[in-house]
Scaffold this motif. Structure first.
Motif, PDB file in Angstrom:
ATOM      1  N   GLU A   1      -5.310   1.681  -5.339  1.00 20.82           N
ATOM      2  CA  GLU A   1      -6.227   1.700  -4.192  1.00 20.82           C
ATOM      3  C   GLU A   1      -7.557   2.188  -4.743  1.00 20.82           C
ATOM      4  O   GLU A   1      -7.694   3.354  -5.132  1.00 20.82           O
TER       5      GLU A   1
ATOM      6  N   HIS B   1       3.013   7.686   1.608  1.00 17.84           N
ATOM      7  CA  HIS B   1       2.804   8.733   0.608  1.00 17.84           C
ATOM      8  C   HIS B   1       4.122   9.460   0.331  1.00 17.84           C
ATOM      9  O   HIS B   1       4.178  10.362  -0.496  1.00 17.84           O
TER      10      HIS B   1
ATOM     11  N   HIS C   1       1.811   5.108  -2.178  1.00 21.72           N
ATOM     12  CA  HIS C   1       1.411   6.144  -3.135  1.00 21.72           C
ATOM     13  C   HIS C   1       2.643   6.933  -3.542  1.00 21.72           C
ATOM     14  O   HIS C   1       3.544   7.121  -2.737  1.00 21.72           O
TER      15      HIS C   1
ATOM     16  N   ASP D   1       0.886   2.250   3.867  1.00 18.83           N
ATOM     17  CA  ASP D   1       0.074   3.312   3.254  1.00 18.83           C
ATOM     18  C   ASP D   1       0.942   4.563   3.080  1.00 18.83           C
ATOM     19  O   ASP D   1       0.527   5.681   3.382  1.00 18.83           O
TER      20      ASP D   1
ATOM     21  N   HIS E   1      -4.294   6.257  -5.687  1.00 14.65           N
ATOM     22  CA  HIS E   1      -5.766   6.317  -5.603  1.00 14.65           C
ATOM     23  C   HIS E   1      -6.360   6.273  -7.002  1.00 14.65           C
ATOM     24  O   HIS E   1      -6.021   7.115  -7.848  1.00 14.65           O
TER      25      HIS E   1
ATOM     26  N   HIS F   1       0.870  -1.183   0.000  1.00 13.89           N
ATOM     27  CA  HIS F   1       0.000   0.000   0.000  1.00 13.89           C
ATOM     28  C   HIS F   1       0.902   1.226   0.000  1.00 13.89           C
ATOM     29  O   HIS F   1       1.389   1.660   1.042  1.00 13.89           O
TER      30      HIS F   1
HETATM   31 ZN   LIG Z   1      -3.698   4.733   0.750  1.00 18.87          ZN
END
Ligand SMILES: [Zn+2]
Ligand SMILES: [Zn+2]
Length: 286
Positions: free
Chosen positions: A80, A243, A9, A241, A39, A7
């Motif tokens: 995602e 970023h 980004h 997750d 996303h 996960h």
């Molecule tokens: Zn995410």
């Protein structure tokens, strides 16, 4: 095996930096398998989703990185994908149309305001309060019920490979203002969702973002949810997750210690394109 993260980004949505920066940093951290999950584009104006026109370039960059870094790190192509009950089937459509290696399904939106705009549940507190008031007449119990209902709907109708941050809505409750997470009604909603996850065959992620961003005191899900997952024998994976490159294994070390304490012995990893359960300890995944 060291670490994995399915996960993550980068610059194509609300993440930052080029894919190379993320991979270089992942290599430094000892990550051996990583999946990119920007996303997915949505059907309305939204500042943190990918622009639909960028999708081909995004997919191409991940494909090229796979080849470029072959032998150093396994790279997987994913998205995602936001779930909307009236758009069931979209997760599978994205997987097929773009030949994704796996899918990550998340609920970030619950129902809509009077003007038709979806209510974002993990955005600014003001937006959260506005939706709670205007859509649910300030009835937090009803809003939470709906959030988990939509998640169950996704698991039953359009099951992703990985279920994203199952109880992320609790980030709005960081100061315990809206509800008591220990109450049986709340635990029942979460429990029912995890039971649906057990039925569906999905992998539930243990998402560390709330911890390193200081937006939550626990992972998504936390102790109670993890204990239920253990009882239900649901496979889990560890995801940051991220970023930003520096977030790629954010809070992993504390989290694996906690998972071991709870009795977990294996984490799911994607190796040679096959999901498999592997043992882990403080030093990483074997
Ligand atoms: Zn995410
Ligand atoms: Zn998310």
């Amino acid at each position: 095996m060291a670490w994995t993260n399915y996960h993550s980004h980068f610059k194509y949505c609300d993440g930052v930096d080029e894919i190379d920066k993320h991979i270089q940093q992942a290599l430094k951290y000892g990550v051996k398998s990583i999946g990119f999950t920007s996303h997915s584009p949505v059907h309305f104006e939204n500042k943190w989703s990918m622009d639909r026109r960028d999708l081909p370039t995004y997919l191409k960059e991940v494909e090229e990185a796979k080849v470029q870094y072959a032998g150093q790190i396994e790279i997987y192509k994913s998205l995602e994908i936001d779930y909307f009950p009236d758009k069931a089937g979209l997760i599978e459509t994205f997987r097929k149309d773009f030949n994704l290696d796996y899918t990550l399904g998340s609920v970030h939106f619950v129902d809509t305001f009077a003007d038709g705009k979806p209510w974002e549940i993990d955005g600014p507190l003001l937006t959260f309060e506005k939706g709670l008031l205007e859509i649910f007449s300030n009835d937090i119990k009803r809003a939470l019920k709906r959030y988990f209902e939509i998640t169950i709907h996704m698991l039953e109708q359009d099951c992703p490979t990985i279920l994203g941050h199952v109880d992320k809505i609790k980030m709005q409750n960081h100061n315990k203002f809206f509800f008591d997470e220990e109450r049986s009604w709340y635990r029942d909603y979460l429990s029912q969702t995890l039971e649906a996850a057990a039925q569906s065959g999905t992998i539930v992620e243990v998402n560390t973002r709330g911890l390193y961003k200081k937006r939550a005191s626990e992972t998504y899900p936390g102790r109670f949810g993890l204990q239920r997952l253990k009882e239900l024998k649901v496979p889990i994976c560890l995801n940051a997750d991220s970023h930003h490159p520096k977030e790629i294994i954010g809070e992993y070390e504390n989290t694996v210690v906690f998972l071991r304490e709870l009795g977990f012995k294996e984490l799911m990893v994607l190796k040679d394109n096959v999901w498999q359960a592997r043992p882990f300890d403080q030093s990483g995944i074997k």
